[in-house]
Every structure is written in structure tokens, then in C-alpha cells.
Design a protein around this motif. Sequence first.
Motif, PDB file in Angstrom:
ATOM      1  N   ARG A   1      13.372  39.773  70.215  1.00 28.30           N
ATOM      2  CA  ARG A   1      14.672  40.064  69.616  1.00 28.30           C
ATOM      3  C   ARG A   1      14.525  40.608  68.195  1.00 28.30           C
ATOM      4  N   ILE A   2      15.540  41.366  67.777  1.00 28.53           N
ATOM      5  CA  ILE A   2      15.563  41.862  66.413  1.00 28.53           C
ATOM      6  C   ILE A   2      15.868  40.705  65.464  1.00 28.53           C
ATOM      7  N   PRO A   3      15.442  40.782  64.207  1.00 28.17           N
ATOM      8  CA  PRO A   3      15.751  39.707  63.269  1.00 28.17           C
ATOM      9  C   PRO A   3      17.219  39.751  62.859  1.00 28.17           C
ATOM     10  N   TYR A   4      17.734  38.620  62.413  1.00 28.08           N
ATOM     11  CA  TYR A   4      19.090  38.590  61.893  1.00 28.08           C
ATOM     12  C   TYR A   4      19.147  37.625  60.723  1.00 28.08           C
TER      13      TYR A   4
ATOM     14  N   GLN B   1      23.543  31.957  71.059  1.00 29.34           N
ATOM     15  CA  GLN B   1      24.297  33.150  71.431  1.00 29.34           C
ATOM     16  C   GLN B   1      23.893  34.347  70.571  1.00 29.34           C
ATOM     17  N   MET B   2      23.694  34.110  69.279  1.00 25.47           N
ATOM     18  CA  MET B   2      23.278  35.184  68.386  1.00 25.47           C
ATOM     19  C   MET B   2      21.901  35.707  68.775  1.00 25.47           C
TER      20      MET B   2
ATOM     21  N   VAL C   1      20.486  46.772  67.105  1.00 22.74           N
ATOM     22  CA  VAL C   1      19.664  47.322  66.018  1.00 22.74           C
ATOM     23  C   VAL C   1      19.736  46.472  64.750  1.00 22.74           C
ATOM     24  N   ALA C   2      20.781  45.672  64.573  1.00 23.69           N
ATOM     25  CA  ALA C   2      20.900  44.801  63.403  1.00 23.69           C
ATOM     26  C   ALA C   2      21.935  43.730  63.698  1.00 23.69           C
ATOM     27  N   ALA C   3      21.824  42.585  63.002  1.00 19.16           N
ATOM     28  CA  ALA C   3      22.752  41.481  63.262  1.00 19.16           C
ATOM     29  C   ALA C   3      22.845  40.558  62.065  1.00 19.16           C
TER      30      ALA C   3
ATOM     31  N   ALA D   1      35.308  47.115  66.398  1.00 19.46           N
ATOM     32  CA  ALA D   1      34.032  47.809  66.242  1.00 19.46           C
ATOM     33  C   ALA D   1      34.262  49.074  65.434  1.00 19.46           C
ATOM     34  N   TRP D   2      33.339  49.360  64.538  1.00 17.07           N
ATOM     35  CA  TRP D   2      33.439  50.511  63.647  1.00 17.07           C
ATOM     36  C   TRP D   2      32.182  51.378  63.772  1.00 17.07           C
ATOM     37  N   LYS D   3      32.331  52.681  63.624  1.00 17.21           N
ATOM     38  CA  LYS D   3      31.187  53.585  63.511  1.00 17.21           C
ATOM     39  C   LYS D   3      30.826  53.655  62.034  1.00 17.21           C
ATOM     40  N   GLU D   4      29.664  53.119  61.673  1.00 17.81           N
ATOM     41  CA  GLU D   4      29.278  53.013  60.270  1.00 17.81           C
ATOM     42  C   GLU D   4      27.820  53.385  60.059  1.00 17.81           C
ATOM     43  N   LYS D   5      27.472  53.619  58.803  1.00 19.26           N
ATOM     44  CA  LYS D   5      26.078  53.784  58.428  1.00 19.26           C
ATOM     45  C   LYS D   5      25.597  52.448  57.879  1.00 19.26           C
ATOM     46  N   ILE D   6      24.536  51.923  58.453  1.00 18.53           N
ATOM     47  CA  ILE D   6      24.021  50.623  58.030  1.00 18.53           C
ATOM     48  C   ILE D   6      22.601  50.772  57.506  1.00 18.53           C
ATOM     49  N   SER D   7      22.131  49.715  56.865  1.00 16.63           N
ATOM     50  CA  SER D   7      20.775  49.681  56.339  1.00 16.63           C
ATOM     51  C   SER D   7      19.974  48.661  57.130  1.00 16.63           C
ATOM     52  N   VAL D   8      18.838  49.092  57.693  1.00 17.67           N
ATOM     53  CA  VAL D   8      18.020  48.196  58.514  1.00 17.67           C
ATOM     54  C   VAL D   8      16.599  48.153  57.963  1.00 17.67           C
TER      55      VAL D   8
END
Length: 403
Positions: free
Chosen positions: A7-10, A24-25, A35-37, A262-269
Motif C-alpha cells: 500500500r501507499i503511505p498515508y 479501512q484506510m 496515489v496519496a492519502a 471529489a475534486w480534480k486537483e494538483k497534489i504533492s506526493v
Amino acid sequence: MTALADRIPYRQWGRDLDEQSIQQMERACSLPVAVAAALMPDAHVGYGLPIGGVLATDNAVIPYAVGVDIACRIKMTVLDLPLGTLRHDRGTDRLKKAISAETRFGLGARFKKRRNHPVLDRNWSVSPVTKKAKDKAWSQLGTSGSGNHFVEFGELTLNEPLKGLDTGTYLALLSHSGSRGTGAMVASHYSRLAMSMRPELSREQRHLAWLDLGTEPGQEYWTAMELMGHYAEANHACIHRHMAGHLGAEVLLDLENHHNFAWKEKISVPGQSGRRTDRKAIVHRKGATPAGPGVLGIIPGSMASPAFVVRGKGNRASMNSAAHGAGRVMSRKRAIRSLNWQDANRLLREKGVTLMSAGLDEVPFVYKNIEAVMAAQTDLVEVVARFEPRLVKMAPAGERPED
């Protein structure tokens, strides 16, 4: 299916989160589209994604990660009524009459004399569900529903000038509700569709089934979700407009924000080198408040604890998100089985709160300490005002919808 070990980190805020929410997370973080959480300090168990969960995906939308009550939101208006209105029987009776006349509570609540709003002129044929349910949506416009939805009058204290309003204490109206029965129908239809398209998911992950936004079902859900966002906004607009009109009051300040969207956004990963990189994603905030840089939001507690007007700090690790409330610590069944009105009413009297109606499953003891939740997210938001509830109405258990 991606293994949980892959799993990806959160990032998690708050230390007292229940194990089921964390599980659940973690299952959500193992999805191939994740991709991010992040997990907010008010987190508790939900369908698929925990309430208080923030999940970014790659060109995919998860109906149950948006939530059943699509675009559920909080709205506050400050009215030019004297604070004494809240402190005397005659004034309180006047406010009670406004609530009773201008909104409706209970599952399936509707108006016989319907409200009107430009949202009804939008294209409701974007989905077969919304097309079929438009008349139902019209009949429920301006209603508050059941569950944890409420309408409250209380005292708002501004710590700083806000949108032209000076520091001080004012009478304010606060409401919490969403897209009502139509939003629930949209959520149910597209959740079932998504699950039918993802038979490879385990029983524990089936409520995390997603729709690819490059497909017709994905686009259809997205447009229906956005319509429900406009509808939920119109629902609150009607409540507040009619309430102010009933009282003959002017609106001095208007604030709102929504969650379950839900939103279409630019995130930082975080990248492999440890440096963060920017990318586009679909950000689901299920019971989480948008908290971008300078963005104003409202985070309520319980019927006997304060709500806070906050300004977002734009924390990239939380994907510009914060808690949306206090968060439950007790299931509805357990509350009804173990709590009593004698203790609840004693606490309400101590806090100076008049309760018009509510279910035993919504009394203050079922919620976390909102002050502790706020203390756990000082890096996400700053408090600019505090709202103390004084007159509260919710739908009591078993109440028949009012006409």
C-alpha cells in the motif's frame, strides 16, 4: 489486487483513532488507483473509506469514497438580530417558529408548498437517476433530513475582522445537510455499478470499487455528483434565505463549505528520492473539509459543543484538508442501548442549549471532544471564530417527516 503490504503511505492526524478506521484506510491505500492519502483526527468507520478519510486516485472516482450524502455541507449566516433574541423566552420562541416553518426534518422530509431555486433549471438529464428523481429533489429542496443533520441558532464570536464584519459576538444561523434523497439514489446506483465492474475486489474492499473517468459510467457519475453539489448548495441557500425572511433579518456574513465530494486537483506526493513532486489527481474528501491556503471553512462539534470557523493553512501532506467535525465514538445502536435523556438533558442545561428535538443517537456523548480534534490539527487550520449553539433542532428517532 495489490497486497496490503504494497500500500501507499498515508499521514494520520490524531492518536485516538479506532482500529477499524485505520484498517479501512490501509485497504484504500492498497488500491491500484490510489496515489496519496491522509486520515483526519475525527475519523470513524464508514462504507469503504472511513469518514475523515482523504484519498487521491489516478483518473478514477470511488462513489463510496465520496459518500452516500453527496456534497453534504455546512453553512453559516450572521444575522442582524440582537443577541438578546437568544437569551429570552420570547426571542427563543420566535426562532423556534422560524425553524419549524422554514425547513423540515425526518427521513423523506419534503415541502407541500415547494421552494424554488435556479438549480432546478440545470440539466437534470445528465444521469438516468437525476432525471427520474428531479421531482423528488424539488419537493425536498430546503429540507434538513435526518441523522446528524441540524439547524442551530447560536452566538458567533469573531477573533478578527472577517469579510467586512468587525470583531465581536453576533447571532448566527448554522445548518448541516446535503443532497437529500436524490444524492443517496445517485450514490447507491453508481456504487452498485462500480462494484459490478470490479469483481476482483475482496469482500472488505468491495465498497472501494471505482469508476474510470475515461469511461461513460465514470463521466456520468461525475456530472451527477457535480449536480448534487449544486443541489446541496441550493438546499442550504433556501433554508437560510427563508429563515432570514421569516425573521425579517438581514444577512451580515455568509460562509459555507462542503465535504463528501471529489475534486480534480494538483497534489504533492513523495517521490522515491524523498522529494515531493506535483501531479494531477482526483481528491476524495469523505467527511473532510477543504483547507487550502486561506480557504475559510466551518468545523462543528456536537449540539452541546462549539463549532469553529477556520482558515486553511494549505498543508500538502493532508492534501489541503482538515476534519469536518468532532467524529463519532459510539455507534447509533450502542447509543440507543446505553444512553439516556436524563443525562443528556442535564448536560444541555449546563451548556445553555435548548433542544427542540433530536434522536438519542445524536446526543453529545456519541462524539469526540471537538477541542481535542482541533488541537490535533493546528498545522492544518487556524481558528478565526467560535460558534456556541443555543437553540438546536434535529430529527428525533422515529419522527414522521413533516409536510
